[in-house]
Design an enzyme around this catalytic site. Structure first.
Site, PDB file in Angstrom:
ATOM      1  N   ASP A 283      97.137 -42.683 -32.195  1.00  0.00           N
ATOM      2  CA  ASP A 283      96.776 -41.504 -31.827  1.00  0.00           C
ATOM      3  C   ASP A 283      97.910 -40.981 -30.869  1.00  0.00           C
ATOM      4  O   ASP A 283      98.860 -41.720 -30.656  1.00  0.00           O
ATOM      5  CB  ASP A 283      95.666 -41.472 -30.818  1.00  0.00           C
ATOM      6  CG  ASP A 283      94.810 -40.012 -30.656  1.00  0.00           C
ATOM      7  OD1 ASP A 283      95.671 -39.036 -30.987  1.00  0.00           O
ATOM      8  OD2 ASP A 283      93.674 -39.894 -30.220  1.00  0.00           O
TER       9      ASP A 283
HETATM   10  C1  NOJ Z   1      95.037 -36.677 -29.697  1.00  0.00           C
HETATM   11  C2  NOJ Z   1      93.333 -36.630 -30.404  1.00  0.00           C
HETATM   12  O1  NOJ Z   1      92.651 -37.612 -29.432  1.00  0.00           O
HETATM   13  C3  NOJ Z   1      93.237 -36.823 -31.795  1.00  0.00           C
HETATM   14  O2  NOJ Z   1      92.170 -36.781 -31.969  1.00  0.00           O
HETATM   15  C4  NOJ Z   1      94.116 -36.058 -32.341  1.00  0.00           C
HETATM   16  O3  NOJ Z   1      93.873 -36.081 -33.469  1.00  0.00           O
HETATM   17  C5  NOJ Z   1      95.529 -36.125 -31.986  1.00  0.00           C
HETATM   18  N1  NOJ Z   1      95.645 -35.666 -30.570  1.00  0.00           N
HETATM   19  C6  NOJ Z   1      96.602 -35.222 -32.810  1.00  0.00           C
HETATM   20  O4  NOJ Z   1      96.486 -33.704 -32.390  1.00  0.00           O
END
Ligand code: NOJ
Length: 728
Positions: free
Chosen positions: A256
């Protein structure tokens, strides 16, 4: 999904010819770079970028990758297309409320078509975190509190995004996230600690991931949280032993955003190279954020830091996906054909999805208002707000109109008066009395309330689940005038309604339902549409009652309304008739027992009746079950009311005696049917080995002989029960 036959030979040759630097560069996605920076990163060999916002820009980056890098490896281009690109569908929680998985598949198909036309080939969706705590803002992004619902909807989303074949021009890679148990963040506070037993991890949180892997999901994202002390990004047991080993996942595990860097704050890694090393060694394949490179562009990892075989395996996984997408043949998109506005067909699809997700929570002869001429007062902050698209929308998504606009279009016979009454956060609360003073003179008053979408989604946990600002005051003021009131709630999580629910006769749950959300609501108010959705999450009586969910264990001292309150010596003044005088039971003394609205709750403008439940077996042996025999459960359902409507039928099981305490109910099947007045249909469900067992704390799936109850009907409290005996 059928991916292209993996040309092992080609990939092997490529990997063999790549340097350590070139390999590591393939293992990162740069997080939202500026276009100039992205071009430089692509020249330096990076394997993936966030979408640069147009087909033309994407083509240019792909051209640089193909023509200006030594191996000409095309790019993965990622974006969070969570519930729409140009055509916004209802938030995933509202899609789950439809109890119709085709809704999610359609959203994903339309999203994939629109996003792929602009050069996106990878979405970070679906989110399948089972969510039992509505304080957590991210409940809006997933499919609610039930593992089975998340599994079914997650798999449908994957099929929708990835299509028949990844090579198709409108297929994109899906990403099941967040692996795993993110929904159990302590206190519902985002990014917080998760400590979970092996049996709960497997029975609740892993089940949807297994289902999406079985559906062919191409990528999985590691979660920000720790799982029993070890952050998911550096968790070998989760990423390698369970996901890649046991589930046989052969796609890419992506981190993530800055999840690897966060290992420093978790107190797990000493520095960035250490964090990277631990993550790749645990089974992460792609780092999100571009932290493999240091600020001066040099790599943070030296050859040998991570075993070469592990790096090669990760690179192979990335290249396999690029091959499967057909990017080596043609990574370009026709810029002239980029979809930038919703088509009429996509609009119809999102309208249908919005209509299907509406849940009628309460209705004492107020709704529908009917299409005939009448004077309607519309008040509340959502009367004229256009904040209907919900969390995780694209800044370039097609905007929507307000409920007032939609009523104007859909209910032309009504004479509509619109007043705000109060803002979301108490603005203008002084005007409430004036706004509603003549409410009783109208034939009906619609109060449009809710939580703005900025209060939902990532990093948007709330400690108080009531309507924000002075909205409760507005509702009570309207109700006090004696008007015929219908409340419409627009929100992204279960809310607490106890401060006003007793004063109003009708509540329609509308969620944040996307581009055509307001129109769907207008149609439901008039009766052009009959709401048939059900709650995918329990609505609590109070913020302090969470987490509260239907598939809880019974405890050794379950509380039930004893019925013995009349004349009994109740020693706690707060205890009402909805509580119990049985002192040593599991409850709160100052709340009625149970939730405000249970999982699966939802009313209709018509009524349904169930016939007798029948099973092909009342007894079955373990041996037959293990050998693949199933039990068929059938039941008739009839529309006994005045109009066409949709009924959601659910099948729950209860394992009465087991070596680990079992949930009081567990959903193992559901179906949504449309029925004309007087129409009867016969529904059937199958139960087999995978439905009757559970995972234990050693990580083993076990089925134990004994008695089971099979409950089928329109919801938790409305079921026919059949006893099934599983013989040794
Ligand atoms: C953080 C989020 O937790 C995740 O769900 C997302 O895909 C990513 N950022 C990318 O934007």
């Amino acid at each position: 999904m059928t991916s292209a036959p993996v040309q092992e030979g080609v990939i092997d040759l490529l990997v063999a010819s790549m340097t350590w630097e070139q390999k590591l560069a393939q293992l990162q996605i740069a997080f939202r770079p500026r276009l100039e920076d992205a071009a430089d990163l692509v020249r330096s060999g990076i394997g993936a970028v966030f979408w640069p916002r147009s087909a033309a820009s994407t083509n240019e980056l792909q051209r640089i990758a193909r023509e200006e890098t030594p191996h000409g490896i095309p790019l993965l281009v990622g974006l969070d297309v969570v519930h729409g690109q140009r055509t916004t569908f209802p938030v995933p929680l509202a899609q789950a409320a439809s109890f119709d998985p085709a809704t999610a598949e359609t959203d994903a198909r339309v999203s994939a078509h629109e996003a792929a036309s602009g050069g996106v080939n990878w979405t970070f969706s679906p989110m399948i975190d089972v969510s039992r705590d509505p304080r957590w803002g991210r409940v809006v992004e997933g499919f609610g509190e039930d593992a089975y619902v998340n599994a079914v909807f997650g798999a449908s989303k994957v099929r929708g995004y990835q299509g028949e074949s990844l090579r198709d021009r409108d297929s994109i890679l899906a990403c099941a996230k967040h692996f795993v148990a993110y929904g159990q963040a302590e206190g519902g506070r985002d990014y917080n600690t998760v400590d979970v037993s092996m049996q709960r991890l497997r029975n609740v949180y892993l089940e949807p991931f297994k289902a999406t892997v079985d559906a062919g999901v191409a990528t999985v994202m590691a979660a920000f949280n720790t799982v029993s002390g070890r952050p998911a990004h550096a968790n070998h047991l989760l990423l390698t032993s369970i996901l890649k080993g046991e589930f046989g996942f052969n796609g890419v595990v992506v981190g993530d955003a800055d999840g690897v860097v966060n290992l420093l704050d978790h107190g797990i890694a000493e520095d960035l190279p250490d964090a990277l090393l631990q993550s790749f060694a645990a089974g992460l394949d792609v780092e999100m954020g571009g932290n493999v490179l240091s600020d001066d562009g040099r790599l943070r990892l030296s050859p040998g830091d991570v075993p070469l075989e592990r790096v090669d395996d990760a690179v192979r996984r990335v290249l396999n996906l690029k091959l499967a997408l057909g990017l080596f043949d043609d990574p370009y998109r026709e810029a002239d054909h980029e979809v930038t506005t919703p088509s009429p067909a996509s609009r119809r699809a999102t309208l249908m999805a919005a209509e299907k997700g509406l849940v009628l929570l309460k209705n004492e002869s107020v709704l529908p208002l009917g299409p005939a001429p009448k004077r309607v007062l519309l008040v509340g902050p959502y009367a004229e707000s256009t904040d209907h698209l919900g969390a995780w929308i694209q800044s370039f998504a097609e905007p929507t109109g307000s409920l007032a606009d939609a009523i104007g279009e859909e209910c032309p016979e009504w004479s509509l008066t619109v007043r705000e009454g109060t803002g979301f956060f108490g603005g203008q609360s002084g005007h409430i009395a004036d706004a509603v003073a003549d409410a009783a003179d109208f034939d009906a008053v619609v109060v449009a309330v809710g939580e703005p979408s900025a209060l939902t989604g990532e990093a948007s946990s709330r400690s108080d689940l009531r309507l924000p600002g002075a909205q409760e005051e507005l509702i009570r003021a309207v109700a006090a005038t004696g008007a015929a009131v219908a409340i419409v709630m627009f929100n992204g999580r279960p809310l607490v309604t106890s401060g006003w629910i007793g004063a109003v006769p009708a509540i329609l749950e509308a969620w944040h339902s996307g581009l055509e959300g307001p129109r769907a609501v207008a149609r439901a108010l008039s009766g052009a549409v009959n709401p048939g959705g059900r709650l995918p999450m329990t609505f609590p009586r109070s913020s302090s009652q969470v987490p509260i969910y239907y598939d809880h264990e019974n405890t050794g001292r379950p509380a039930t309304v004893s019925g013995s309150l009349d004349g009994a010596a109740v020693d706690v003044a707060l205890m009402g008739p909805g509580n119990t005088d049985d002192h040593y039971t599991s409850k709160y003394k100052d709340l009625d027992l149970g939730p405000q609205f249970p999982f699966g709750h939802g009313l209709s403008y018509t009524s349904f009746e169930y016939g007798d439940l029948s099973l092909t077996h009342s007894r079955i042996t373990m041996e037959d079950l293990r050998a693949g025999q199933s039990i068929e459960v059938t039941i008739d359902v009839t529309n006994t009311g005045p109009c066409k409507g949709d009924e959601v039928t659910m099948l729950f099981i209860r394992d009465l005696v087991a070596s680990l305490a079992q949930p009081v109910r567990r959903l193992r099947g559901f179906t949504r049917s449309s029925l004309q007045p007087g129409e009867t249909i016969t529904l059937s469900f199958e139960l087999g080995w995978n439905d009757l067992g559970f995972w234990d704390n050693e990580g083993l799936y076990i089925v134990e002989p004994g008695a089971f109850e099979i409950h089928v009907g329109g919801g938790l409290d409305d079921t026919r029960v059949f006893n099934l005996h599983l013989r040794p």
